[in-house]
Design an enzyme around this catalytic site. Structure first.
Site, PDB file in Angstrom:
ATOM      1  N   ASP A 176      18.630  33.101 -13.773  1.00 20.42           N
ATOM      2  CA  ASP A 176      19.355  33.536 -12.541  1.00 20.42           C
ATOM      3  C   ASP A 176      19.734  35.049 -12.976  1.00 20.42           C
ATOM      4  O   ASP A 176      19.335  35.537 -14.078  1.00 20.42           O
ATOM      5  CB  ASP A 176      20.800  32.755 -12.821  1.00 20.42           C
ATOM      6  CG  ASP A 176      21.433  32.955 -11.548  1.00 20.42           C
ATOM      7  OD1 ASP A 176      21.077  33.288 -10.293  1.00 20.42           O
ATOM      8  OD2 ASP A 176      22.814  33.182 -11.796  1.00 20.42           O
TER       9      ASP A 176
ATOM     10  N   ASP B  53      22.586  37.295 -11.466  1.00 23.08           N
ATOM     11  CA  ASP B  53      23.848  37.877 -11.265  1.00 23.08           C
ATOM     12  C   ASP B  53      24.642  36.969 -12.441  1.00 23.08           C
ATOM     13  O   ASP B  53      24.699  35.957 -12.481  1.00 23.08           O
ATOM     14  CB  ASP B  53      24.806  37.477 -10.109  1.00 23.08           C
ATOM     15  CG  ASP B  53      24.451  38.701  -9.002  1.00 23.08           C
ATOM     16  OD1 ASP B  53      24.202  39.869  -9.229  1.00 23.08           O
ATOM     17  OD2 ASP B  53      24.378  38.175  -7.819  1.00 23.08           O
TER      18      ASP B  53
END
Length: 359
Positions: A32, A34
Protein backbone atom coordinates in the site's frame (compact mmCIF):
# COMPACT_ATOMS: atom_id res chain seq x y z
CA UNK A 1 10.12 -20.62 7.81
CA UNK A 2 7.05 -18.52 7.03
CA UNK A 3 3.81 -20.39 7.47
CA UNK A 4 1.42 -21.20 4.64
CA UNK A 5 -1.09 -18.45 3.86
CA UNK A 6 -4.13 -20.73 3.96
CA UNK A 7 -3.09 -22.03 7.38
CA UNK A 8 -2.78 -18.49 8.65
CA UNK A 9 -6.15 -17.59 7.16
CA UNK A 10 -8.01 -20.30 9.05
CA UNK A 11 -6.07 -19.97 12.31
CA UNK A 12 -5.53 -16.27 13.04
CA UNK A 13 -5.11 -16.79 16.79
CA UNK A 14 -1.62 -15.28 17.01
CA UNK A 15 0.91 -13.63 14.71
CA UNK A 16 3.02 -15.94 12.58
CA UNK A 17 6.76 -16.46 12.66
CA UNK A 18 9.42 -16.64 9.97
CA UNK A 19 13.02 -17.78 10.44
CA UNK A 20 13.98 -16.13 7.16
CA UNK A 21 13.75 -12.42 6.49
CA UNK A 22 10.39 -11.63 4.92
CA UNK A 23 12.17 -10.29 1.83
CA UNK A 24 13.55 -13.81 1.33
CA UNK A 25 10.49 -15.79 2.38
CA UNK A 26 8.20 -14.02 -0.15
CA UNK A 27 8.86 -13.23 -3.80
CA UNK A 28 6.73 -10.08 -4.09
CA UNK A 29 5.71 -7.33 -1.69
CA UNK A 30 2.28 -5.88 -2.52
CA UNK A 31 2.67 -2.49 -0.87
CA UNK A 32 0.00 0.00 0.00
CA UNK A 33 1.17 3.60 -0.42
CA UNK A 34 -0.45 6.13 1.97
CA UNK A 35 0.73 5.39 5.49
CA UNK A 36 3.21 2.73 4.32
CA UNK A 37 5.60 4.26 1.78
CA UNK A 38 4.69 7.93 2.16
CA UNK A 39 2.62 10.23 4.32
CA UNK A 40 -0.67 11.70 3.12
CA UNK A 41 1.19 14.87 2.16
CA UNK A 42 3.48 12.91 -0.16
CA UNK A 43 6.75 12.86 1.85
CA UNK A 44 8.46 9.51 2.39
CA UNK A 45 7.91 7.77 5.71
CA UNK A 46 11.15 7.36 7.71
CA UNK A 47 13.19 4.29 6.70
CA UNK A 48 10.85 3.46 3.79
CA UNK A 49 13.22 4.40 0.96
CA UNK A 50 16.20 2.58 2.46
CA UNK A 51 14.19 -0.52 3.42
CA UNK A 52 12.58 -0.86 0.00
CA UNK A 53 15.94 -0.47 -1.70
CA UNK A 54 17.45 -3.20 0.48
CA UNK A 55 14.49 -5.55 -0.12
CA UNK A 56 14.79 -5.00 -3.87
CA UNK A 57 18.53 -5.68 -3.77
CA UNK A 58 17.79 -9.00 -2.09
CA UNK A 59 15.63 -10.02 -5.04
CA UNK A 60 12.16 -9.15 -3.76
CA UNK A 61 9.84 -7.64 -6.36
CA UNK A 62 8.07 -4.48 -5.21
CA UNK A 63 4.56 -3.73 -6.42
CA UNK A 64 2.56 -0.71 -5.28
CA UNK A 65 -1.15 -1.34 -4.79
CA UNK A 66 -3.56 1.52 -4.17
CA UNK A 67 -7.31 1.96 -3.84
CA UNK A 68 -6.95 5.55 -5.04
CA UNK A 69 -8.34 5.60 -8.59
CA UNK A 70 -7.49 9.24 -9.27
CA UNK A 71 -3.83 9.06 -10.25
CA UNK A 72 -2.49 7.07 -13.19
CA UNK A 73 0.24 4.45 -12.73
CA UNK A 74 2.62 6.80 -14.56
CA UNK A 75 1.98 9.56 -12.02
CA UNK A 76 2.38 7.22 -9.05
CA UNK A 77 5.61 5.76 -10.44
CA UNK A 78 6.99 9.25 -11.04
CA UNK A 79 6.21 10.26 -7.45
CA UNK A 80 7.90 7.14 -6.04
CA UNK A 81 10.97 7.67 -8.21
CA UNK A 82 11.20 11.29 -7.04
CA UNK A 83 11.18 10.06 -3.43
CA UNK A 84 14.12 7.76 -4.16
CA UNK A 85 12.15 4.55 -4.79
CA UNK A 86 12.73 3.75 -8.48
CA UNK A 87 9.46 2.51 -10.01
CA UNK A 88 7.95 1.92 -13.44
CA UNK A 89 4.25 2.29 -14.29
CA UNK A 90 4.07 -1.51 -14.52
CA UNK A 91 4.99 -1.70 -10.83
CA UNK A 92 1.77 0.13 -9.87
CA UNK A 93 -1.67 -1.49 -9.57
CA UNK A 94 -4.70 0.71 -8.94
CA UNK A 95 -8.35 0.08 -8.16
CA UNK A 96 -9.11 1.85 -11.43
CA UNK A 97 -7.34 -0.96 -13.29
CA UNK A 98 -9.18 -3.60 -11.25
CA UNK A 99 -12.62 -2.10 -11.90
CA UNK A 100 -11.84 -1.59 -15.59
CA UNK A 101 -11.12 -5.30 -15.93
CA UNK A 102 -14.35 -6.07 -14.08
CA UNK A 103 -16.36 -3.94 -16.51
CA UNK A 104 -14.55 -5.33 -19.58
CA UNK A 105 -15.50 -8.86 -18.55
CA UNK A 106 -19.19 -7.87 -18.54
CA UNK A 107 -19.57 -5.67 -21.63
CA UNK A 108 -18.36 -5.85 -25.28
CA UNK A 109 -15.16 -4.14 -26.37
CA UNK A 110 -15.76 -0.60 -27.56
CA UNK A 111 -18.68 -0.06 -25.19
CA UNK A 112 -19.39 3.38 -23.79
CA UNK A 113 -18.88 3.73 -20.05
CA UNK A 114 -20.03 6.72 -18.01
CA UNK A 115 -17.11 7.87 -15.86
CA UNK A 116 -17.60 9.53 -12.50
CA UNK A 117 -14.02 10.00 -11.42
CA UNK A 118 -10.60 11.21 -12.50
CA UNK A 119 -8.00 10.61 -15.17
CA UNK A 120 -6.76 7.34 -13.64
CA UNK A 121 -10.16 5.79 -14.27
CA UNK A 122 -10.37 7.03 -17.86
CA UNK A 123 -6.88 5.72 -18.69
CA UNK A 124 -7.69 2.30 -17.19
CA UNK A 125 -10.92 2.00 -19.18
CA UNK A 126 -9.18 2.90 -22.44
CA UNK A 127 -6.54 0.28 -21.63
CA UNK A 128 -9.38 -2.28 -21.67
CA UNK A 129 -10.77 -1.07 -25.00
CA UNK A 130 -13.70 0.82 -23.47
CA UNK A 131 -14.85 4.34 -24.33
CA UNK A 132 -15.26 6.82 -21.42
CA UNK A 133 -18.23 9.20 -21.76
CA UNK A 134 -19.44 12.05 -19.59
CA UNK A 135 -23.24 12.03 -19.78
CA UNK A 136 -26.08 9.64 -19.06
CA UNK A 137 -27.44 10.74 -22.45
CA UNK A 138 -24.40 9.26 -24.24
CA UNK A 139 -26.03 5.80 -24.03
CA UNK A 140 -23.49 4.20 -21.68
CA UNK A 141 -23.76 0.47 -20.96
CA UNK A 142 -22.11 0.86 -17.55
CA UNK A 143 -21.41 3.49 -14.88
CA UNK A 144 -18.00 3.46 -13.19
CA UNK A 145 -17.38 5.55 -10.09
CA UNK A 146 -13.97 6.28 -8.61
CA UNK A 147 -12.35 8.97 -6.48
CA UNK A 148 -12.18 12.17 -8.50
CA UNK A 149 -10.47 14.52 -6.09
CA UNK A 150 -11.87 17.20 -3.78
CA UNK A 151 -13.01 19.43 -6.66
CA UNK A 152 -15.32 16.94 -8.39
CA UNK A 153 -18.47 18.73 -9.55
CA UNK A 154 -21.77 17.76 -7.92
CA UNK A 155 -23.25 17.27 -11.37
CA UNK A 156 -21.10 14.17 -11.91
CA UNK A 157 -23.05 12.38 -9.18
CA UNK A 158 -26.28 13.44 -10.85
CA UNK A 159 -25.18 11.92 -14.18
CA UNK A 160 -24.46 8.64 -12.40
CA UNK A 161 -27.85 8.70 -10.69
CA UNK A 162 -29.65 9.39 -13.99
CA UNK A 163 -27.99 6.44 -15.73
CA UNK A 164 -28.37 4.02 -12.82
CA UNK A 165 -32.02 5.04 -12.52
CA UNK A 166 -32.46 3.93 -16.13
CA UNK A 167 -31.12 0.48 -15.27
CA UNK A 168 -27.47 0.89 -16.32
CA UNK A 169 -25.15 -1.42 -14.29
CA UNK A 170 -23.04 0.36 -11.65
CA UNK A 171 -19.40 -0.29 -10.73
CA UNK A 172 -17.17 1.30 -8.09
CA UNK A 173 -13.40 1.30 -7.89
CA UNK A 174 -13.57 1.09 -4.08
CA UNK A 175 -15.76 2.07 -1.16
CA UNK A 176 -13.27 3.64 1.28
CA UNK A 177 -15.36 6.19 3.17
CA UNK A 178 -12.37 8.43 3.88
CA UNK A 179 -9.10 9.38 2.25
CA UNK A 180 -6.10 10.98 4.01
CA UNK A 181 -4.72 14.26 2.74
CA UNK A 182 -2.13 16.84 3.73
CA UNK A 183 -4.74 18.81 5.70
CA UNK A 184 -6.44 15.83 7.35
CA UNK A 185 -9.03 13.18 6.59
CA UNK A 186 -11.53 13.90 3.82
CA UNK A 187 -14.45 12.01 2.24
CA UNK A 188 -13.36 9.16 0.00
CA UNK A 189 -15.00 7.36 -2.90
CA UNK A 190 -17.19 5.37 -0.53
CA UNK A 191 -18.81 8.59 0.65
CA UNK A 192 -19.45 9.57 -2.97
CA UNK A 193 -20.93 6.12 -3.66
CA UNK A 194 -23.34 6.70 -0.78
CA UNK A 195 -24.46 10.00 -2.36
CA UNK A 196 -25.39 8.17 -5.55
CA UNK A 197 -27.01 5.33 -3.63
CA UNK A 198 -29.25 7.80 -1.78
CA UNK A 199 -30.12 9.60 -5.01
CA UNK A 200 -31.23 6.32 -6.61
CA UNK A 201 -33.36 5.37 -3.62
CA UNK A 202 -31.07 2.53 -2.58
CA UNK A 203 -32.41 0.34 -5.40
CA UNK A 204 -29.00 -0.42 -6.91
CA UNK A 205 -25.71 -1.76 -5.57
CA UNK A 206 -22.35 -1.29 -7.30
CA UNK A 207 -19.96 -4.10 -8.11
CA UNK A 208 -16.84 -3.13 -6.13
CA UNK A 209 -13.30 -3.93 -7.29
CA UNK A 210 -10.89 -2.37 -4.79
CA UNK A 211 -9.43 -3.66 -1.54
CA UNK A 212 -10.61 -5.64 0.35
CA UNK A 213 -12.67 -7.18 -2.48
CA UNK A 214 -11.23 -10.15 -4.46
CA UNK A 215 -11.02 -8.36 -7.86
CA UNK A 216 -8.21 -6.15 -6.56
CA UNK A 217 -6.19 -9.11 -5.34
CA UNK A 218 -6.76 -10.90 -8.66
CA UNK A 219 -5.67 -7.83 -10.64
CA UNK A 220 -2.51 -7.52 -8.56
CA UNK A 221 -1.51 -11.16 -8.98
CA UNK A 222 -2.23 -11.09 -12.72
CA UNK A 223 -0.13 -7.96 -13.24
CA UNK A 224 2.80 -8.95 -11.02
CA UNK A 225 2.92 -12.70 -11.57
CA UNK A 226 3.50 -13.11 -7.82
CA UNK A 227 3.71 -16.72 -6.67
CA UNK A 228 4.27 -16.06 -2.99
CA UNK A 229 3.06 -12.52 -2.32
CA UNK A 230 3.12 -10.63 0.95
CA UNK A 231 0.56 -7.85 1.37
CA UNK A 232 2.03 -4.87 3.25
CA UNK A 233 -0.35 -2.25 4.60
CA UNK A 234 -1.39 0.03 7.43
CA UNK A 235 -5.19 -0.47 7.34
CA UNK A 236 -6.92 -3.48 8.81
CA UNK A 237 -10.17 -3.06 6.87
CA UNK A 238 -8.61 -2.80 3.40
CA UNK A 239 -5.04 -4.11 3.20
CA UNK A 240 -5.21 -6.85 5.82
CA UNK A 241 -8.79 -7.90 5.06
CA UNK A 242 -7.93 -7.99 1.36
CA UNK A 243 -5.04 -10.36 2.08
CA UNK A 244 -7.36 -12.50 4.21
CA UNK A 245 -9.90 -12.84 1.39
CA UNK A 246 -7.09 -13.58 -1.06
CA UNK A 247 -5.70 -16.32 1.18
CA UNK A 248 -2.22 -14.74 1.37
CA UNK A 249 -0.01 -13.55 4.20
CA UNK A 250 0.17 -9.93 5.33
CA UNK A 251 2.44 -7.53 7.20
CA UNK A 252 0.92 -4.65 9.16
CA UNK A 253 3.18 -1.63 9.63
CA UNK A 254 2.39 0.82 12.41
CA UNK A 255 3.22 3.95 10.40
CA UNK A 256 -0.35 4.70 9.32
CA UNK A 257 -3.90 4.61 10.64
CA UNK A 258 -3.82 1.42 12.74
CA UNK A 259 -2.56 1.65 16.32
CA UNK A 260 -1.75 -1.09 18.80
CA UNK A 261 -5.16 -0.98 20.51
CA UNK A 262 -7.00 -1.47 17.21
CA UNK A 263 -4.70 -4.38 16.34
CA UNK A 264 -5.48 -6.16 19.62
CA UNK A 265 -9.23 -5.69 19.04
CA UNK A 266 -9.12 -6.97 15.45
CA UNK A 267 -11.66 -9.54 14.25
CA UNK A 268 -10.20 -12.58 12.42
CA UNK A 269 -10.31 -11.10 8.91
CA UNK A 270 -8.42 -8.06 10.18
CA UNK A 271 -5.59 -9.95 11.91
CA UNK A 272 -2.27 -9.71 10.02
CA UNK A 273 0.20 -12.53 9.75
CA UNK A 274 3.04 -10.28 10.88
CA UNK A 275 3.46 -6.87 12.52
CA UNK A 276 6.35 -4.40 12.26
CA UNK A 277 7.06 -0.82 13.27
CA UNK A 278 7.80 0.19 9.66
CA UNK A 279 9.09 -1.20 6.37
CA UNK A 280 12.35 -2.30 7.96
CA UNK A 281 10.24 -5.30 8.98
CA UNK A 282 10.72 -6.67 5.46
CA UNK A 283 14.42 -7.13 6.10
CA UNK A 284 14.20 -9.37 9.17
CA UNK A 285 12.47 -12.52 10.29
CA UNK A 286 9.58 -12.64 12.72
CA UNK A 287 9.82 -14.41 16.09
CA UNK A 288 7.32 -17.11 16.94
CA UNK A 289 4.58 -16.38 19.45
CA UNK A 290 4.52 -19.47 21.67
CA UNK A 291 1.36 -20.66 23.42
CA UNK A 292 2.04 -21.91 26.94
CA UNK A 293 0.17 -24.66 28.73
CA UNK A 294 -1.44 -22.29 31.23
CA UNK A 295 -2.97 -20.12 28.50
CA UNK A 296 -0.27 -17.47 28.35
CA UNK A 297 1.68 -16.41 25.25
CA UNK A 298 5.39 -15.69 25.07
CA UNK A 299 7.40 -13.77 22.49
CA UNK A 300 11.00 -12.77 23.10
CA UNK A 301 11.28 -11.71 26.72
CA UNK A 302 7.60 -10.89 27.12
CA UNK A 303 4.71 -12.96 28.41
CA UNK A 304 1.04 -11.98 27.88
CA UNK A 305 -2.04 -13.47 29.53
CA UNK A 306 -5.63 -12.69 30.48
CA UNK A 307 -6.59 -11.83 34.04
CA UNK A 308 -10.31 -11.29 34.43
CA UNK A 309 -11.30 -8.59 31.96
CA UNK A 310 -7.78 -7.30 31.29
CA UNK A 311 -4.70 -8.22 29.30
CA UNK A 312 -1.55 -8.56 31.43
CA UNK A 313 2.03 -8.18 30.21
CA UNK A 314 5.07 -9.34 32.17
CA UNK A 315 8.85 -9.26 31.73
CA UNK A 316 11.49 -7.62 29.50
CA UNK A 317 11.34 -4.20 31.16
CA UNK A 318 14.91 -3.51 30.06
CA UNK A 319 13.90 -4.04 26.41
CA UNK A 320 10.89 -1.73 26.44
CA UNK A 321 12.85 1.12 24.88
CA UNK A 322 13.84 -0.89 21.80
CA UNK A 323 11.57 -1.37 18.80
CA UNK A 324 12.19 -5.13 18.72
CA UNK A 325 11.35 -5.50 22.40
CA UNK A 326 8.21 -3.41 22.08
CA UNK A 327 7.02 -5.41 19.09
CA UNK A 328 7.69 -8.73 20.81
CA UNK A 329 5.48 -7.56 23.66
CA UNK A 330 2.78 -6.49 21.21
CA UNK A 331 2.95 -9.83 19.41
CA UNK A 332 2.53 -11.69 22.69
CA UNK A 333 -0.47 -9.51 23.54
CA UNK A 334 -1.99 -10.30 20.13
CA UNK A 335 -1.79 -14.00 20.94
CA UNK A 336 -3.61 -13.53 24.24
CA UNK A 337 -6.18 -11.09 22.86
CA UNK A 338 -7.03 -12.95 19.65
CA UNK A 339 -7.25 -16.35 21.35
CA UNK A 340 -9.53 -14.92 24.02
CA UNK A 341 -11.76 -13.27 21.40
CA UNK A 342 -11.87 -16.25 19.04
CA UNK A 343 -14.04 -15.30 16.07
CA UNK A 344 -15.02 -11.91 17.52
CA UNK A 345 -13.35 -8.68 18.56
CA UNK A 346 -11.37 -8.57 21.78
CA UNK A 347 -13.06 -6.43 24.41
CA UNK A 348 -10.45 -6.86 27.11
CA UNK A 349 -8.85 -3.83 28.75
CA UNK A 350 -5.38 -3.44 27.23
CA UNK A 351 -4.54 -0.03 28.65
CA UNK A 352 -1.99 -1.00 31.31
CA UNK A 353 -0.35 -3.63 29.11
CA UNK A 354 0.12 -1.20 26.23
CA UNK A 355 1.35 1.50 28.60
CA UNK A 356 4.21 -0.81 29.63
CA UNK A 357 5.25 -0.81 25.97
CA UNK A 358 4.82 2.92 25.54
CA UNK A 359 2.04 2.32 23.01
Amino acid sequence: MARDGQERRTERLRPGGSEAALSEAYDTALLDLDGVVYFAGGAAIPYAVEALGAARDRGMRLAYVTNNALRTPDAVAAHLTELGVPAEPGDVVTSAQAVARLVAEDVPAGSRVLVVGGEGLRVALRERGLVPVESADDEPVAVVQGYGGPDMAWGRFAEAAYAIGRGVPWYASNTDLTIPGARGIGPGNGAAVEVVRIATGGRAEPKVAGKPQPPMHRETVLRTGARRPLVVGDRLDTDIEGAFHGGVDSLLVLTGVTDAAALLAAVPEHRPTYVAADLRGLLVGQPEVVAEADGGFRCGGWRASVDGDALVLEGAEDEAGEDSGVLDGLRALCGAAWTSAGSGACGLDAGKALARLGL
